[in-house]
Design a protein around this motif. Structure first.
Motif, PDB file in Angstrom:
ATOM      1  N   PRO A   1       0.212   4.716  -4.200  1.00 28.65           N
ATOM      2  CA  PRO A   1       0.316   3.328  -4.380  1.00 28.65           C
ATOM      3  C   PRO A   1      -0.881   2.664  -5.268  1.00 28.65           C
ATOM      4  O   PRO A   1      -2.050   3.291  -5.267  1.00 28.65           O
ATOM      5  CB  PRO A   1      -0.022   2.974  -2.989  1.00 28.65           C
ATOM      6  CG  PRO A   1       0.465   3.945  -1.900  1.00 28.65           C
ATOM      7  CD  PRO A   1      -0.123   5.107  -2.642  1.00 28.65           C
TER       8      PRO A   1
ATOM      9  N   ALA B   1      -3.227   0.093  -6.707  1.00 26.49           N
ATOM     10  CA  ALA B   1      -4.196  -0.871  -6.086  1.00 26.49           C
ATOM     11  C   ALA B   1      -3.760  -2.412  -6.225  1.00 26.49           C
ATOM     12  O   ALA B   1      -3.235  -2.555  -7.367  1.00 26.49           O
ATOM     13  CB  ALA B   1      -5.765  -0.545  -7.003  1.00 26.49           C
TER      14      ALA B   1
ATOM     15  N   GLU C   1       0.113  -2.341  -2.873  1.00 22.32           N
ATOM     16  CA  GLU C   1       0.317  -1.366  -1.873  1.00 22.32           C
ATOM     17  C   GLU C   1       1.600  -1.898  -0.990  1.00 22.32           C
ATOM     18  O   GLU C   1       2.311  -0.922  -0.595  1.00 22.32           O
ATOM     19  CB  GLU C   1      -0.774  -1.139  -0.781  1.00 22.32           C
ATOM     20  CG  GLU C   1      -2.057  -0.295  -1.322  1.00 22.32           C
ATOM     21  CD  GLU C   1      -3.197  -0.404  -0.346  1.00 22.32           C
ATOM     22  OE1 GLU C   1      -3.865  -1.397  -0.188  1.00 22.32           O
ATOM     23  OE2 GLU C   1      -3.543   0.662  -0.025  1.00 22.32           O
TER      24      GLU C   1
ATOM     25  N   LEU D   1      -3.603   9.197   1.311  1.00 24.71           N
ATOM     26  CA  LEU D   1      -4.075   8.968   2.506  1.00 24.71           C
ATOM     27  C   LEU D   1      -4.067   7.691   3.299  1.00 24.71           C
ATOM     28  O   LEU D   1      -3.892   7.577   4.153  1.00 24.71           O
ATOM     29  CB  LEU D   1      -5.590   9.341   2.161  1.00 24.71           C
ATOM     30  CG  LEU D   1      -6.131  10.606   1.965  1.00 24.71           C
ATOM     31  CD1 LEU D   1      -7.619  10.571   1.498  1.00 24.71           C
ATOM     32  CD2 LEU D   1      -6.082  11.493   3.049  1.00 24.71           C
ATOM     33  N   GLY D   2      -4.151   6.731   2.240  1.00 22.85           N
ATOM     34  CA  GLY D   2      -4.135   5.312   2.785  1.00 22.85           C
ATOM     35  C   GLY D   2      -2.624   5.075   3.369  1.00 22.85           C
ATOM     36  O   GLY D   2      -2.614   4.277   4.323  1.00 22.85           O
TER      37      GLY D   2
ATOM     38  N   ASP E   1      -2.093   6.705   6.737  1.00 20.22           N
ATOM     39  CA  ASP E   1      -2.891   5.922   7.744  1.00 20.22           C
ATOM     40  C   ASP E   1      -2.110   5.085   8.076  1.00 20.22           C
ATOM     41  O   ASP E   1      -1.821   4.585   9.263  1.00 20.22           O
ATOM     42  CB  ASP E   1      -4.248   5.661   7.347  1.00 20.22           C
ATOM     43  CG  ASP E   1      -4.958   4.973   8.049  1.00 20.22           C
ATOM     44  OD1 ASP E   1      -5.275   5.218   9.262  1.00 20.22           O
ATOM     45  OD2 ASP E   1      -5.435   3.768   7.763  1.00 20.22           O
TER      46      ASP E   1
ATOM     47  N   TYR F   1      -6.342   6.119  -5.208  1.00 14.27           N
ATOM     48  CA  TYR F   1      -5.800   5.221  -6.007  1.00 14.27           C
ATOM     49  C   TYR F   1      -5.709   3.790  -5.563  1.00 14.27           C
ATOM     50  O   TYR F   1      -5.123   2.775  -6.096  1.00 14.27           O
ATOM     51  CB  TYR F   1      -4.415   5.647  -6.401  1.00 14.27           C
ATOM     52  CG  TYR F   1      -4.282   6.766  -7.143  1.00 14.27           C
ATOM     53  CD1 TYR F   1      -4.557   8.333  -6.822  1.00 14.27           C
ATOM     54  CD2 TYR F   1      -4.097   6.410  -8.534  1.00 14.27           C
ATOM     55  CE1 TYR F   1      -4.366   9.140  -7.659  1.00 14.27           C
ATOM     56  CE2 TYR F   1      -4.073   7.721  -9.329  1.00 14.27           C
ATOM     57  CZ  TYR F   1      -4.213   9.019  -9.018  1.00 14.27           C
ATOM     58  OH  TYR F   1      -4.076  10.129  -9.895  1.00 14.27           O
ATOM     59  N   ASN F   2      -6.112   3.654  -4.131  1.00 11.06           N
ATOM     60  CA  ASN F   2      -5.743   2.270  -3.603  1.00 11.06           C
ATOM     61  C   ASN F   2      -6.749   1.894  -2.691  1.00 11.06           C
ATOM     62  O   ASN F   2      -7.499   2.837  -1.981  1.00 11.06           O
ATOM     63  CB  ASN F   2      -4.227   1.964  -3.195  1.00 11.06           C
ATOM     64  CG  ASN F   2      -4.120   3.335  -2.029  1.00 11.06           C
ATOM     65  OD1 ASN F   2      -4.659   3.424  -1.131  1.00 11.06           O
ATOM     66  ND2 ASN F   2      -3.200   4.013  -2.679  1.00 11.06           N
ATOM     67  N   GLU F   3      -6.633   0.394  -2.159  1.00  7.18           N
ATOM     68  CA  GLU F   3      -7.465   0.159  -1.009  1.00  7.18           C
ATOM     69  C   GLU F   3      -7.432   0.713   0.072  1.00  7.18           C
ATOM     70  O   GLU F   3      -8.461   1.018   0.952  1.00  7.18           O
ATOM     71  CB  GLU F   3      -7.416  -1.362  -1.023  1.00  7.18           C
ATOM     72  CG  GLU F   3      -7.504  -2.233  -2.129  1.00  7.18           C
ATOM     73  CD  GLU F   3      -6.435  -2.441  -3.122  1.00  7.18           C
ATOM     74  OE1 GLU F   3      -5.574  -1.447  -3.125  1.00  7.18           O
ATOM     75  OE2 GLU F   3      -6.030  -3.336  -3.781  1.00  7.18           O
ATOM     76  N   GLY F   4      -6.159   1.084   0.725  1.00  6.45           N
ATOM     77  CA  GLY F   4      -5.922   1.705   1.870  1.00  6.45           C
ATOM     78  C   GLY F   4      -6.593   3.068   1.923  1.00  6.45           C
ATOM     79  O   GLY F   4      -7.348   3.388   3.225  1.00  6.45           O
ATOM     80  N   THR F   5      -6.930   3.781   1.043  1.00  4.89           N
ATOM     81  CA  THR F   5      -7.154   4.888   1.094  1.00  4.89           C
ATOM     82  C   THR F   5      -9.012   4.931   0.844  1.00  4.89           C
ATOM     83  O   THR F   5      -9.464   5.536   1.726  1.00  4.89           O
ATOM     84  CB  THR F   5      -6.871   5.824  -0.276  1.00  4.89           C
ATOM     85  OG1 THR F   5      -5.371   6.037  -0.395  1.00  4.89           O
ATOM     86  CG2 THR F   5      -7.623   7.043  -0.552  1.00  4.89           C
TER      87      THR F   5
ATOM     88  N   TRP G   1      -9.496   3.953   4.720  1.00  5.03           N
ATOM     89  CA  TRP G   1      -9.655   5.171   5.298  1.00  5.03           C
ATOM     90  C   TRP G   1     -10.707   5.835   5.343  1.00  5.03           C
ATOM     91  O   TRP G   1     -11.307   6.596   6.204  1.00  5.03           O
ATOM     92  CB  TRP G   1      -8.240   6.018   5.316  1.00  5.03           C
ATOM     93  CG  TRP G   1      -8.288   6.854   6.211  1.00  5.03           C
ATOM     94  CD1 TRP G   1      -7.799   6.914   7.609  1.00  5.03           C
ATOM     95  CD2 TRP G   1      -8.758   8.202   6.249  1.00  5.03           C
ATOM     96  NE1 TRP G   1      -7.684   8.006   8.096  1.00  5.03           N
ATOM     97  CE2 TRP G   1      -8.171   9.007   7.370  1.00  5.03           C
ATOM     98  CE3 TRP G   1      -9.060   8.974   5.033  1.00  5.03           C
ATOM     99  CZ2 TRP G   1      -8.705  10.391   7.556  1.00  5.03           C
ATOM    100  CZ3 TRP G   1      -9.275  10.242   5.217  1.00  5.03           C
ATOM    101  CH2 TRP G   1      -9.090  10.900   6.663  1.00  5.03           C
TER     102      TRP G   1
ATOM    103  N   LEU H   1     -10.342  -1.715  -6.898  1.00  2.00           N
ATOM    104  CA  LEU H   1     -11.067  -0.553  -6.183  1.00  2.00           C
ATOM    105  C   LEU H   1     -12.741  -0.766  -6.013  1.00  2.00           C
ATOM    106  O   LEU H   1     -13.102  -0.525  -4.780  1.00  2.00           O
ATOM    107  CB  LEU H   1     -10.839   0.784  -6.538  1.00  2.00           C
ATOM    108  CG  LEU H   1      -9.390   1.259  -6.604  1.00  2.00           C
ATOM    109  CD1 LEU H   1      -8.892   2.506  -7.257  1.00  2.00           C
ATOM    110  CD2 LEU H   1      -8.788   0.940  -5.265  1.00  2.00           C
TER     111      LEU H   1
END
Lengths: 327, 307
Positions: free
Chosen positions: A71, A73, A76, A99-100, A103, B117-121, B124, B147
């Motif tokens: 995804p 930034a 998402e 990973l994000g 989760d 690549y993103n905020e969720g990662t 976590w 990021l």
């Protein structure tokens, strides 16, 4: 148990063809950047997905939805929506790499089965078990850098199901960890779901010699009447030192049909066929052949031989890393 | 912003390895990541030199972390990765296998080979204990800015690839060995002959990539000379400099001066050319159409990309 054949479907017609031809499972994606085969004219809108899943279920087949790019930034929500819509369309599982996103899916869609995409390049039992413990991943698609003995060793140390590619396009780099395409064209598998995109390919005719260029780099050069392979970066022709040739990989495609018994013995659950960009007749033919092979294996009969050579479109076939010739 | 020296990507002799790391003690950099990133077969040649290098760098006030391998497949590679957790230093995770061996809550760094690549990662990884993340080099500046904000929110320092040949791909196959008609197990360490990787050119003779065993790099050296202000503005905490055989001490000093405002980009590029006149530069992943682009090439008096 009979090995599961997992087939690509780039369109609703291909999905129906694959299911009718005997696919146990079909994988497909939404028509946007959330999947790693984001090609023009391919993939499913929401209504098509719901219908396709309904058709598969009515015929006793499963559908996996690939949401396997990383995804962007700030954006998402597009990927989160894809997971939610896959669940509401009735998907049997989602195939994820980020990973994000794993989760997010584990927390917000706990009832939706999660598979780990090849794009996550989990290449040993510790990594597989880590994804299982952290995100409840039930199956991992293994990267195409492993030999059959390595796959057997992984299966001996994990309860997670494994799925391996047996036919079609072949990445020689660890998938999901390659930015060759974005270096040369600005478009990448991880971010855009494309590799060596056709929009950046140009053919140049120089008096009897045909150059194939990608992003301005000359990747192949053939005589006018020779077949010109598509200029995929890692299968291009380059020079280094005194050598000129296919330094990374020849323009070959994967065919591991003869290794099916070994892969079965190695504890592999599912056999995956690459090619969501392929026609439905191609998909149907490959499915029929692989279904015949796993059914023969299950019945203790010999495998039908050399059944798929003509489908490789004149390309040479390889067993990739499976036969340990890399090592 | 400050400076991190990333792990050496190439295969150098043990003596050269030791001398290089000893030299970093006096370089104007804040932290050093060392160890083997690319190929586990190289590690036995310099493994016994690592403790001394760590001691020297720590005594010089540098933060030090140990990198994991970028692709872990074999049993001995898994063991080496597990052993990193017991070394008493921060681990830079470059394959998630390393994270599997770090007890929950142990602080760690994340290297550019992990897909962030993103905020969720980031969220976590931060919950799992990440304190520093070097982003994958292919991210554009807009994503870097997003990021960096997410990093600040979660107390994670964000690093960007500042200088050096870009790590573009990793494989189970060794290309150096393949070129010499050998397999990976019988490679005879062909990559040792190329301290900065072996140049890979197109059929037109255009410089394009570099081969480094199982790794494929860009021919051009990424260079953040023109990007420093934009990256600072985006909230990036550090630039990563990747070791090369020629002029690396000068490169560290130049980036330090550039961050301090004592060196302008054009002058810096000119000086880089004095280290190696053939060194091509790129910063296209950050602001160009593609990774290979160089913003310096858009200036009228600069060298064209493929000169």
């Amino acid at each position: 148990m009979v090995m599961e054949i997992v087939c690509p479907a780039g369109t609703p017609a291909s999905l129906r063809a694959a299911v009718t031809a005997g696919a146990h499972t079909v994988y497909c994606g939404f028509a946007d950047e959330t999947n790693a085969r984001n090609f023009p004219g391919l993939n499913f809108d929401r209504a098509e997905m719901r219908e396709g899943i309904g058709f598969a279920h009515a015929h006793g087949a499963r559908v996996l939805v690939a949401i396997n790019t990383f995804p962007r930034a700030g954006d998402e929500a597009l990927w989160h929506r894809a997971v939610a819509d896959a669940e509401s369309c009735g998907a049997d599982a989602v195939i994820l790499a980020d990973l994000g996103l794993l989760d997010h899916a584990a927390r917000h869609h706990p009832g939706l089965r999660r598979h780990l995409s090849v794009q996550a390049a989990a290449a040993n039992a510790d990594a597989l078990n880590f994804y299982a413990e952290s995100f409840g991943v039930k199956r991992v698609v293994l990267p195409r850098v492993l030999s059959v003995p390595e796959i057997a060793a992984i299966n001996a140390e994990t309860a997670v199901e494994t799925e391996v590619f047996v036919f079609g396009g072949l990445c020689v780099m660890a998938e999901g960890r390659c930015s060759l395409s974005s270096f040369a064209t600005g478009r990448s598998p991880n971010m855009n779901g494309v590799c060596s995109p056709a929009s950046h390919v140009a053919y140049h005719d120089a008096g009897g010699v045909l150059d194939a260029r990608l992003g301005g780099y000359t990747i192949h050069r053939v005589g006018k009447d020779e077949p010109a392979p598509y200029p995929t970066l890692c299968k291009g022709c380059f020079s280094a030192g005194e050598k000129t040739g296919h330094l990374f990989e020849d323009p070959v495609s994967l065919n591991a049909e003869q290794l099916i018994p070994q892969l079965h013995k190695a504890g592999v659950t599912a056999l995956k066929i690459e090619g969501r960009q392929r026609s439905r007749s191609y998909v149907a033919q490959v499915v029929r052949n692989f279904r015949a092979a796993v059914d023969a294996l299950e019945a203790g009969k010999p495998l039908p031989e050399g059944m798929l050579a003509r489908l490789s479109e004149g390309q040479a076939m390889t067993t990739g890393a499976y036969r340990k010739t890399w090592r | 912003m400050d400076l991190t020296v990333g792990p050496l990507q190439f295969f150098w002799s043990a003596d050269r390895w030791s001398a290089f790391h000893a030299g970093l003690a006096s370089a104007p950099v804040d932290r050093v990541v060392l160890g083997e990133l690319v190929c586990s077969k190289r590690l036995p040649f310099f493994q016994d030199r690592i403790p001394e290098a760590i001691a020297t760098l720590v005594a010089a006030g540098k933060e030090v972390a140990l990198t994991s391998l970028a692709l872990v497949t074999l049993k001995r590679e898994r063991k080496a990765t597990a052993d990193l957790a017991a070394m008493g230093l921060a681990v830079e995770v470059n394959d998630l296998t390393a994270l599997a061996h770090l007890p929950e809550g142990t602080p760690f760094w994340v290297g550019p080979m992990v897909n962030v690549y993103n905020e969720g990662t980031i969220a976590w990884l931060a919950r799992r204990g990440a304190t520093r993340i070097c982003l994958p080099p292919e991210l554009p500046l807009e994503s870097v800015a997003q990021l960096a904000r997410a990093g600040a929110e979660h107390g994670v320092a964000i690093e960007v690839w500042g200088h050096g040949r870009l790590p573009l791909a990793i494989s189970g196959r060794c290309y150096h060995a393949r070129m010499h008609g050998r397999t990976k197990d019988n490679c005879q360490f062909a990559c040792e002959d190329d301290p900065d990787g072996l140049d890979v050119k197109t059929l037109d003779g255009q410089r394009f990539l570099a081969m480094n065993g199982v790794q494929t790099l860009s021919d051009s050296h990424a260079c953040a000379a023109h990007q420093v202000e934009a990256l600072a503005e985006a909230g990036v905490d550090a630039l990563r400099l990747s070791p090369q055989s020629r002029g690396f001490d000068r490169i560290c000093r130049m980036y330090r001066q550039r961050l301090d405002g004592d060196l302008c980009p054009d002058r810096m590029v000119e000086e880089l050319g004095r280290i190696d006149a053939g060194m091509q530069l790129s910063d296209g992943f950050l602001t160009g159409q593609r990774g290979a682009d160089w913003s310096g090439a858009r200036q009228p008096d600069a060298r064209p990309l493929d000169a």
